[in-house]
Design a protein around this motif. Structure first.
Motif, PDB file in Angstrom:
ATOM      1  N   TYR A 299       0.995  -1.244   0.082  1.00 13.75           N
ATOM      2  CA  TYR A 299      -0.033   0.035  -0.059  1.00 13.75           C
ATOM      3  C   TYR A 299       0.955   1.448   0.035  1.00 13.75           C
ATOM      4  O   TYR A 299       0.684   1.986  -0.965  1.00 13.75           O
ATOM      5  CB  TYR A 299      -1.108   0.082   1.502  1.00 13.75           C
ATOM      6  N   PHE A 300       2.023   1.402   1.013  1.00 12.48           N
ATOM      7  CA  PHE A 300       2.502   2.556   1.122  1.00 12.48           C
ATOM      8  C   PHE A 300       3.643   2.541  -0.035  1.00 12.48           C
ATOM      9  O   PHE A 300       3.603   3.889  -0.501  1.00 12.48           O
ATOM     10  CB  PHE A 300       3.259   2.654   2.438  1.00 12.48           C
ATOM     11  N   ILE A 301       4.303   1.624  -0.378  1.00  9.97           N
ATOM     12  CA  ILE A 301       5.321   1.942  -1.873  1.00  9.97           C
ATOM     13  C   ILE A 301       4.580   2.137  -2.954  1.00  9.97           C
ATOM     14  O   ILE A 301       4.893   2.942  -3.750  1.00  9.97           O
ATOM     15  CB  ILE A 301       6.268   0.591  -1.688  1.00  9.97           C
ATOM     16  N   GLY A 302       3.351   1.580  -3.050  1.00  9.44           N
ATOM     17  CA  GLY A 302       2.596   1.530  -4.264  1.00  9.44           C
ATOM     18  C   GLY A 302       2.030   2.960  -4.216  1.00  9.44           C
ATOM     19  O   GLY A 302       1.909   3.688  -5.378  1.00  9.44           O
ATOM     20  N   SER A 303       1.526   3.470  -3.096  1.00 12.18           N
ATOM     21  CA  SER A 303       1.205   4.938  -3.315  1.00 12.18           C
ATOM     22  C   SER A 303       1.999   5.968  -3.505  1.00 12.18           C
ATOM     23  O   SER A 303       1.801   7.034  -4.093  1.00 12.18           O
ATOM     24  CB  SER A 303       0.446   5.217  -1.760  1.00 12.18           C
ATOM     25  N   LEU A 304       3.368   5.671  -3.112  1.00 13.44           N
ATOM     26  CA  LEU A 304       4.455   6.508  -3.242  1.00 13.44           C
ATOM     27  C   LEU A 304       5.333   6.651  -4.677  1.00 13.44           C
ATOM     28  O   LEU A 304       5.303   7.667  -5.207  1.00 13.44           O
ATOM     29  CB  LEU A 304       5.679   6.339  -1.987  1.00 13.44           C
ATOM     30  N   ILE A 305       5.468   5.491  -5.175  1.00 12.53           N
ATOM     31  CA  ILE A 305       5.994   5.115  -6.179  1.00 12.53           C
ATOM     32  C   ILE A 305       5.310   4.443  -7.152  1.00 12.53           C
ATOM     33  O   ILE A 305       6.026   4.119  -8.579  1.00 12.53           O
ATOM     34  CB  ILE A 305       7.747   4.770  -6.131  1.00 12.53           C
ATOM     35  N   GLY A 306       4.283   4.016  -7.330  1.00 16.78           N
ATOM     36  CA  GLY A 306       3.592   3.174  -7.908  1.00 16.78           C
ATOM     37  C   GLY A 306       3.051   3.651  -9.412  1.00 16.78           C
ATOM     38  O   GLY A 306       2.535   4.689  -9.303  1.00 16.78           O
ATOM     39  N   LYS A 307       3.587   3.116 -10.477  1.00  8.11           N
ATOM     40  CA  LYS A 307       3.347   3.801 -11.694  1.00  8.11           C
ATOM     41  C   LYS A 307       2.603   2.739 -12.578  1.00  8.11           C
ATOM     42  O   LYS A 307       1.979   3.097 -13.620  1.00  8.11           O
ATOM     43  CB  LYS A 307       4.557   4.490 -12.347  1.00  8.11           C
TER      44      LYS A 307
ATOM     45  N   LYS B  82      -3.945  -0.958  -7.466  1.00  8.77           N
ATOM     46  CA  LYS B  82      -2.693  -1.979  -7.023  1.00  8.77           C
ATOM     47  C   LYS B  82      -1.530  -1.739  -7.986  1.00  8.77           C
ATOM     48  O   LYS B  82      -1.760  -1.639  -9.395  1.00  8.77           O
ATOM     49  CB  LYS B  82      -2.948  -3.498  -6.890  1.00  8.77           C
ATOM     50  N   SER B  83      -0.461  -1.615  -7.886  1.00 13.10           N
ATOM     51  CA  SER B  83       0.940  -1.552  -8.841  1.00 13.10           C
ATOM     52  C   SER B  83       1.914  -2.520  -8.540  1.00 13.10           C
ATOM     53  O   SER B  83       1.925  -3.376  -7.874  1.00 13.10           O
ATOM     54  CB  SER B  83       1.522  -0.120  -8.382  1.00 13.10           C
ATOM     55  N   ILE B  84       2.583  -2.679  -9.749  1.00 16.51           N
ATOM     56  CA  ILE B  84       3.469  -3.798  -9.660  1.00 16.51           C
ATOM     57  C   ILE B  84       4.637  -3.374  -8.593  1.00 16.51           C
ATOM     58  O   ILE B  84       5.092  -4.221  -7.953  1.00 16.51           O
ATOM     59  CB  ILE B  84       4.237  -3.905 -11.087  1.00 16.51           C
ATOM     60  N   GLU B  85       5.122  -2.169  -8.628  1.00 18.00           N
ATOM     61  CA  GLU B  85       5.893  -1.693  -7.604  1.00 18.00           C
ATOM     62  C   GLU B  85       5.321  -1.950  -6.142  1.00 18.00           C
ATOM     63  O   GLU B  85       6.086  -2.572  -5.532  1.00 18.00           O
ATOM     64  CB  GLU B  85       6.224  -0.137  -7.827  1.00 18.00           C
TER      65      GLU B  85
END
Length: 278
Positions: free
Chosen positions: A164-172, A183-186
């Motif tokens: 959740y946090f990493i996806g919110s910060l850098i998820g593209k 939801k992101s791959i990152e």
């Protein structure tokens, strides 16, 4: 999300975690009470969600009661109090469903049976397997032991939080956009990475199993936990609802909190069987 919503979500999440820890650490009877309640609530939310646009011939109250009864019979089986009630209740439930198909004059009866059985397979079976995991002979000589279940929950929480946090910060890059656009791959990769780190901590705290065992378990939890989250999103999209319920402020319903758990449990159970085999 404003500051009030963040505090509401954090507070409700903390209470949820404390309830789960009480259910695990309090012993087998607290496990039965807490997860039996979660089971009943999850079944209620599922059947209510499925019945959103239509009623079914088979009562959701009947399905909920049978799910809870089967769950309790699993406990009686594992405690060697009564080993016959589990198959008796499962067979009774199936026979009632079959009889209803014959005697109830409704065109949608087959659909009702399918939705009834799927609810039990989706919710009752995994939570029953969770109890089997807590009695795993690999972990505690076939006596109740909360360690493997605690590991399962910790790995799920670490995976969800990191994703959740990493996806919110850098998820593209979207993971599966048509089911869950957020939801992101990152975030997915970050979830696996931090869950692996958590597994190394478990290998130090509980050295009865090798680091490879704990790392493998963490990857299984992260992968299938994510799959479970996506699957519940698919169900909600199909039923055209935002949340399965509103029991937990800021989080939705019980089903929204245990969605990843429901698919991770069978995968972990299979992992433990295969690991023991080798």
């Amino acid at each position: 999300m404003n500051l009030k919503d963040i505090f509401t979500r954090a507070g409700a999440g903390t209470i949820y975690i404390l309830v789960i820890l009480f259910g695990l650490l309090g012993g087998r009877f607290s496990f039965l009470a807490v997860f039996g309640t979660i089971l009943g609530s999850g079944l209620f939310e599922f059947y209510r969600m499925v019945e959103k646009d239509t009623t079914h011939a088979i009562s959701k109250i009947f399905n909920i009661l049978m799910g809870v009864v089967i769950f309790i019979s699993v406990f009686l089986y594992l405690e060697s109090i009564n080993i016959y009630l589990l198959p008796v209740f499962i067979l009774t439930y199936l026979l009632i469903l079959i009889a209803s198909a014959i005697f109830l004059r409704r065109d949608d009866i087959l659909h009702g049976i399918i939705y009834s059985v799927f609810g039990q397979v989706y919710i009752t079976m995994p939570l029953s397997l969770l109890m089997f995991i807590s009695y795993s002979p690999d972990m505690a000589n076939n006596e109740y032991n909360w360690v493997p279940v605690l590991a399962l929950f910790v790995f799920l929480w670490v995976n969800d939080t990191a994703a959740y946090f990493i996806g919110s910060l850098i998820g593209k890059h979207k993971l599966i956009e048509h089911i869950s656009p957020k939801k992101s791959i990152e975030g997915f990769i970050a979830g696996i990475f931090f869950t692996l780190l958590a597994s190394l901590i478990f290998s130090r705290l509980y050295p009865g199993f090798t680091p490879i065992f704990w790392m493998g378990l963490s990857v299984v939890v992260a992968l299938f936990g994510t799959l479970g989250d996506l699957f519940e999103s698919l169900i909600k999209r199909t039923c055209n609802v935002k949340d399965a319920g509103d029991l937990i402020p800021g989080h939705g319903g019980i089903l929204d909190r245990i969605d990843s758990l429901l698919v991770a449990i069978p995968a972990v159970f299979l992992y433990l069987i295969l690991f023991h085999s080798f």
